[in-house]
Design a protein around this motif. Sequence first.
Motif, PDB file in Angstrom:
ATOM      1  N   GLY A 198      52.688  29.834  26.448  1.00  0.00           N
ATOM      2  CA  GLY A 198      51.703  30.868  26.057  1.00  0.00           C
ATOM      3  C   GLY A 198      50.997  31.468  27.304  1.00  0.00           C
ATOM      4  O   GLY A 198      51.083  30.663  28.575  1.00  0.00           O
ATOM      5  N   VAL A 199      50.349  32.429  27.454  1.00  0.00           N
ATOM      6  CA  VAL A 199      49.687  32.929  28.835  1.00  0.00           C
ATOM      7  C   VAL A 199      48.435  32.511  28.944  1.00  0.00           C
ATOM      8  O   VAL A 199      47.804  32.501  28.003  1.00  0.00           O
ATOM      9  N   PHE A 200      48.140  31.600  29.894  1.00  0.00           N
ATOM     10  CA  PHE A 200      46.865  31.074  29.959  1.00  0.00           C
ATOM     11  C   PHE A 200      46.625  30.900  31.513  1.00  0.00           C
ATOM     12  O   PHE A 200      46.105  29.823  31.986  1.00  0.00           O
ATOM     13  N   ASN A 201      46.934  31.615  32.323  1.00  0.00           N
ATOM     14  CA  ASN A 201      47.016  31.697  33.813  1.00  0.00           C
ATOM     15  C   ASN A 201      46.634  32.718  34.380  1.00  0.00           C
ATOM     16  O   ASN A 201      46.570  33.944  33.698  1.00  0.00           O
ATOM     17  N   LEU A 202      46.178  32.615  35.788  1.00  0.00           N
ATOM     18  CA  LEU A 202      45.794  33.936  36.741  1.00  0.00           C
ATOM     19  C   LEU A 202      46.388  33.703  38.103  1.00  0.00           C
ATOM     20  O   LEU A 202      46.096  32.587  38.613  1.00  0.00           O
ATOM     21  N   LEU A 203      46.943  34.527  38.622  1.00  0.00           N
ATOM     22  CA  LEU A 203      47.233  34.522  40.070  1.00  0.00           C
ATOM     23  C   LEU A 203      46.494  35.794  40.680  1.00  0.00           C
ATOM     24  O   LEU A 203      46.136  36.806  40.333  1.00  0.00           O
ATOM     25  N   TYR A 204      45.946  35.346  41.796  1.00  0.00           N
ATOM     26  CA  TYR A 204      44.826  36.209  42.652  1.00  0.00           C
ATOM     27  C   TYR A 204      45.118  36.224  44.085  1.00  0.00           C
ATOM     28  O   TYR A 204      45.798  35.290  44.614  1.00  0.00           O
ATOM     29  N   LEU A 216      47.103  47.299  46.885  1.00  0.00           N
ATOM     30  CA  LEU A 216      48.268  46.310  46.221  1.00  0.00           C
ATOM     31  C   LEU A 216      48.764  47.030  45.211  1.00  0.00           C
ATOM     32  O   LEU A 216      48.017  47.501  43.933  1.00  0.00           O
ATOM     33  N   ASP A 217      50.102  47.295  44.990  1.00  0.00           N
ATOM     34  CA  ASP A 217      51.017  47.656  43.971  1.00  0.00           C
ATOM     35  C   ASP A 217      51.206  46.416  42.907  1.00  0.00           C
ATOM     36  O   ASP A 217      52.298  45.792  43.057  1.00  0.00           O
ATOM     37  N   ARG A 218      50.260  46.087  42.131  1.00  0.00           N
ATOM     38  CA  ARG A 218      50.393  44.771  41.198  1.00  0.00           C
ATOM     39  C   ARG A 218      51.376  44.911  40.151  1.00  0.00           C
ATOM     40  O   ARG A 218      52.011  44.063  39.586  1.00  0.00           O
ATOM     41  N   THR A 230      42.970  42.351  35.143  1.00  0.00           N
ATOM     42  CA  THR A 230      41.949  43.393  35.555  1.00  0.00           C
ATOM     43  C   THR A 230      40.768  42.348  36.041  1.00  0.00           C
ATOM     44  O   THR A 230      39.843  43.078  36.455  1.00  0.00           O
ATOM     45  N   GLN A 231      40.701  41.194  35.953  1.00  0.00           N
ATOM     46  CA  GLN A 231      39.363  40.500  36.125  1.00  0.00           C
ATOM     47  C   GLN A 231      39.903  38.921  36.226  1.00  0.00           C
ATOM     48  O   GLN A 231      41.201  38.793  36.047  1.00  0.00           O
ATOM     49  N   PHE A 232      39.026  37.813  36.813  1.00  0.00           N
ATOM     50  CA  PHE A 232      39.361  36.559  36.790  1.00  0.00           C
ATOM     51  C   PHE A 232      39.672  35.804  35.769  1.00  0.00           C
ATOM     52  O   PHE A 232      39.560  34.609  35.897  1.00  0.00           O
ATOM     53  N   PRO A 276      42.206  40.076  41.543  1.00  0.00           N
ATOM     54  CA  PRO A 276      43.116  39.359  40.343  1.00  0.00           C
ATOM     55  C   PRO A 276      44.476  39.992  40.233  1.00  0.00           C
ATOM     56  O   PRO A 276      44.615  41.554  40.402  1.00  0.00           O
ATOM     57  N   ILE A 277      45.595  39.353  40.307  1.00  0.00           N
ATOM     58  CA  ILE A 277      47.103  40.070  40.440  1.00  0.00           C
ATOM     59  C   ILE A 277      47.478  40.289  38.912  1.00  0.00           C
ATOM     60  O   ILE A 277      48.067  41.236  38.611  1.00  0.00           O
TER      61      ILE A 277
END
Length: 557
Positions: A313-319, A343-345, A361-363, A524-525
Amino acid sequence: MRTARPKAAARAFAAVIAIGLIAAGCASDRDDDDGSGDGTGPFVFGAAGDPAALDPSLGSDGETFRVTRQVFETLIEHEPGGTEMVPGLAEEWSSNEAGTEWSFTLRDGVTFHDGDELTGEVVCQNFERWYNWSGTYQNTTLSYYWQSVFGGFAENESEETPPPNYVGCTAPDELTAVIEVAEPSANYPGGFSLQSFALQSPTAIEAMAADDPSGEGENITFPNYSQEAGVVSGTGPFQISEWNRSNGEITLERFDDYWGDAAGVEELVFRTIPEEDARRQALQAGDIDGYDLVAPADVETLVADGFQVPVRGVFNLLYLGITQENNPALEQLEVRQAIAHALDRENIVNTQLPEGGVVATQFVPDTIDGYSDDVTTYEHDPELAQQLLADAGAEDLTIDFCYPTEVTRPYMPAPADIYELLKADLEAVGITVNPVALKWNPDYTETTRDGGCGVYLLGWTGDFNDAYNFLGTWFADYSREWGFENQELFDMMSAASTEPDVATRVSLYQGLNEYIMDYLPGVPISSSPPSIAFSPDVNPPTVSPLTQENFAEVTFK
């Protein structure tokens, strides 16, 4: 259909029998002598990087915890495949109304690998060890999670070290431990599930005390005990038998006196294979039985070839982190906004991430309570980026861009490829980029944490389901990694952290996300669902959105 002649058919039948006997012989290598079906192993897993240490209290990265989680256990765990907290070494836990006293009722009959018994006093010995760390141990390279969750130490040796929130630990009876903190925090009880606070035996603690780390800044030497098998001792289903650095393998053996269900294989091997292509090829060749962080482009091929590729499941963040200190241009909001618009995210998501990846869109990911639909967003707009740079007088901006090598992460499957795309975006708006490539462990993690980059790629996989585990990790107070002072933000973080009412705290998190995206300390990416692969003959462990797989669940079919 062509039929075989009698002699040819006989030969073919004999060959089939022979192959069957060979296969049976190979299969028996996976079974116990008693024929119970428990695999003897070894089960070999391809890891993306070396662990930093065999002592989880010194770790702060997933590759370290992937290994130590099989060996050491915490007071609280997470349900298999989910984020709900469940009993670990503590069967029950509770707090007082103020959230400053946490009581744990321990399991009876738990034995450490060296024969020591788990008691309330042993729990206190572990917490007192961390609280009384001195010297190099107080560097965040070694005590990152302690400082993040429990603050500083009995005697802080640096003005940058936060004040301690830990007060003390008592053991009112053999199977009870009570941990007291000065102030309530959103870090509790989730913090007690962190692998950094997994328990070691009293014998191990005594041996560790005679072996200190050394160095400072970016030149930290981990204590010898943490770099080889023999001293560390946990309560988990496996124990460490060897760390062979020459071939990048850590070998774990099943612990037969484990208090819970016995591990399904007798031997578990983690083999470091930094390149994703090499890990895939090793799985396809049968050299390993599984690996993590499958490249999105490889998923379909592996599945078609019969391999198992479950998706978390989705539970992470790249920044994209931005270090404002030592670079005055990056202190200007217009410059940070220009970087965000450059940046073209969407391109990163479409070309580098698995299906299900989204632009952040956020952290925090949108699976976390506290996510806000009202944050300021920064669309890809090169012309606006150039205008913002001009308004800030930074048309000739030059920045050092750090990215990691010899690793892939759940939120960052191909660091070098992602770096190249983002570098091209920045150069397209007139920013000069100096590439800084660093080995993940320990060079990259230490350099970024010490503020040694202008911009850099990092991310986070949540430890437990609370937005503070994301936001508080980065923005609770000043850190060299970000290099900014914003007392209003720090005060907002403190208010959210100490708010006892969950609904009110979630509302505060939403306001924090909106404030942070206006201040824009970084960009945030993306968030993405990382894949993990196993061979067809494996019964894999339950995959975890927290990447907390328990390899004791593994058996061979």
